[in-house]
Design a protein around this motif. Structure first.
Motif, PDB file in Angstrom:
ATOM      1  N   UNK A 125      15.156  52.429  68.598  1.00  0.00           N
ATOM      2  CA  UNK A 125      14.874  52.877  67.216  1.00  0.00           C
ATOM      3  C   UNK A 125      13.713  52.156  66.636  1.00  0.00           C
ATOM      4  N   UNK A 126      12.759  52.779  65.853  1.00  0.00           N
ATOM      5  CA  UNK A 126      11.595  52.163  65.374  1.00  0.00           C
ATOM      6  C   UNK A 126      11.909  51.523  63.932  1.00  0.00           C
ATOM      7  N   UNK A 162       5.330  51.304  64.787  1.00  0.00           N
ATOM      8  CA  UNK A 162       6.321  51.239  63.659  1.00  0.00           C
ATOM      9  C   UNK A 162       6.213  52.738  63.304  1.00  0.00           C
ATOM     10  N   UNK A 163       7.049  53.101  62.563  1.00  0.00           N
ATOM     11  CA  UNK A 163       7.403  54.422  62.016  1.00  0.00           C
ATOM     12  C   UNK A 163       6.564  54.292  60.647  1.00  0.00           C
ATOM     13  N   UNK A 227      15.209  47.045  59.721  1.00  0.00           N
ATOM     14  CA  UNK A 227      13.879  46.651  59.728  1.00  0.00           C
ATOM     15  C   UNK A 227      12.949  47.604  58.993  1.00  0.00           C
ATOM     16  N   UNK A 228      13.120  47.899  57.613  1.00  0.00           N
ATOM     17  CA  UNK A 228      12.471  48.758  57.002  1.00  0.00           C
ATOM     18  C   UNK A 228      11.702  47.794  56.020  1.00  0.00           C
ATOM     19  N   UNK A 229      10.441  48.104  55.596  1.00  0.00           N
ATOM     20  CA  UNK A 229       9.441  47.295  54.817  1.00  0.00           C
ATOM     21  C   UNK A 229       8.963  48.533  53.825  1.00  0.00           C
ATOM     22  N   UNK A 397      10.294  42.090  64.497  1.00  0.00           N
ATOM     23  CA  UNK A 397      10.698  43.533  64.019  1.00  0.00           C
ATOM     24  C   UNK A 397      10.485  44.407  65.508  1.00  0.00           C
ATOM     25  N   UNK A 398       9.957  44.044  66.753  1.00  0.00           N
ATOM     26  CA  UNK A 398       9.761  45.064  67.557  1.00  0.00           C
ATOM     27  C   UNK A 398      10.619  44.475  68.794  1.00  0.00           C
ATOM     28  N   UNK A 399      11.326  43.432  68.646  1.00  0.00           N
ATOM     29  CA  UNK A 399      11.780  43.004  70.120  1.00  0.00           C
ATOM     30  C   UNK A 399      13.150  43.520  70.521  1.00  0.00           C
TER      31      UNK A 399
END
Ligand code: GTR
Length: 399
Positions: A125-126, A162-163, A227-229, A397-399
């Motif tokens: 999941x991104x 990232x999306x 993990x949403x900015x 966030x991408x681990x």
């Protein structure tokens, strides 16, 4: 001769003292800043418990009543998501595009808006960046990608894992003065004149829209909702902070060139920057009406924006400025980030881990608050986006 040199010595001393007290003109320092770590009753705040139970709620109450206004609705009971266009594989096979319509209804009407999501085609999941786009949608967040804009470099965002998600703020509430009677307001508030001077303005409404996008993200297995900015520029940058403060599900808020009533501290003398009087004159509908009474009282405000940023602790915050953006007051943006930092320290973390205003294009990203000042004008550019993504990478966030 002797008298002259003495005069100059005296002048030198006076200038040195002024510099010590106020900072240099290029590097002004804040004055009489309202305290962050003291409750309204004067007690020192030294623990997370005191912060979360007493100080943060009283600050939130102040900003709600005095600046951004009270929302009459959070997640409405009547809320649904529809596929606005069939999913499509785009970006040379690298992204899946989804176009979703958020539909909502309240006591006085129904509304909806469509957002676009480009999701990297990958196993896991991104994590995602949600842009509150305050510029013309067709030129900046084109879902067909025929028109590409550095304001939303969706291809670069996807390439970094990232999306890239975006919606247009005007779809939530118009960015002009309707007396806060159109858009989302009209669905949830009784038609006619408002009875309270503490009701939400459009900054809060646009942030509400970002939260509804997050409601959908939570339902989408291809995305990592933890993990949403939320990202915004200028008025959108003010909004990104509002979204981060009022919705704790956002793991990061990126406030780009947000200036007055965003990341800029008011208790600092920056004559070329925007102040409260012009902002409430030109954009009264962004705020609750109580904010108007603070016009011309910037340096006497009993609250200030560092306290607002602090309400995002212990989550991540990015504050960014541009060298040719005096209107947003870059030193004021840096200082608000700096003075917000004790909130992170309560959690055993660092806020802005830097002691002085940086040189252009040298990001300060060692703590939980990232700050950079980019060479250039008031804008959101791929440079800024890449710093935000660096910061998310740094926090795993991408681990
Ligand atoms: C300006 C306003 C700023 C900033 C900017 C923008 O006119 O004075 O507060 O938000 O608009 O959103 O581009």
């Amino acid at each position: 001769m002797k008298r002259l040199s003495l005069t100059w010595v005296a002048r030198g001393c006076a200038i040195a003292c002024l510099v010590l007290v106020q900072g240099t003109a290029a590097n002004p320092e804040p004055k009489d800043v309202p305290p962050l770590m003291k409750t309204s009753k004067g007690a020192d705040v030294t623990t997370v418990e005191q912060w979360e139970k007493t100080r943060a709620p009283e600050l939130l109450d102040t900003f709600t009543k005095q600046e951004y206004g009270h929302r009459v609705v959070e997640r409405p009971p009547e809320l649904s998501f529809e596929t606005a266009e069939p999913d499509a594989v785009m970006m040379d096979g690298k992204a899946l595009r989804k176009r979703i319509r958020v539909c909502y209804g309240g006591k006085y009407g129904k509304g909806s808006f469509v957002f676009t999501a480009f999701i990297p085609r990958q196993e896991k999941p991104a994590p995602a960046f949600v842009l509150i786009c305050n510029r013309p949608a067709a030129a900046n967040i084109d879902p067909t990608r025929k028109v590409k804009s550095g304001f939303w470099p969706a291809e670069e965002i996807v390439a970094r894992g990232y999306a890239a998600i975006a919606f247009w703020n005007g779809d939530i509430a118009p960015d002009w003065n309707t007396g806060n009677r159109e858009g989302v307001f009209a669905c949830f508030e009784q038609p006619g004149a408002r009875k309270s001077t503490a009701l939400w303005g459009t900054l809060s409404a646009w942030a509400w829209g970002a939260s509804r996008v997050l409601d959908w993200i939570e339902t989408e297995p291809l995305l990592d909702a933890k993990h949403v900015a939320v990202v915004g520029h200028s008025r959108g940058g003010k909004t990104a902070l509002v979204a981060g403060v009022y919705d704790k599900r956002f793991a990061m808020a990126c406030s780009n060139c947000s200036g007055c009533s965003g990341a800029k501290l008011n208790h600092i003398d920056l004559p070329k920057s925007e102040h409260i009087a012009p902002i409430v004159k030109n954009f009264p509908y962004w705020f609750c009406q109580n904010y108007f009474m603070h016009a011309n009282l910037d340096d006497k405000l009993p609250f200030d924006q560092h306290q607002f940023i602090a309400l995002i602790a212990p989550r991540l915050v990015c504050v960014a400025s541009a060298t040719k953006d005096a209107w947003a007051g870059p030193p004021g943006e840096w200082w608000a980030a700096k003075l917000a930092s004790p909130a992170w320290e309560l959690y055993g973390k660092k806020g802005l881990a830097a002691d002085s205003f940086p040189a252009p294009d040298t990001p300060q990203q060692d703590g939980c608050i990232s700050y950079h000042i980019r060479t250039g004008i008031h804008n959101l550019t791929p440079y800024d986006w890449n710093r935000y993504m660096d910061f998310a990478d740094k926090h795993g966030w991408r681990e």
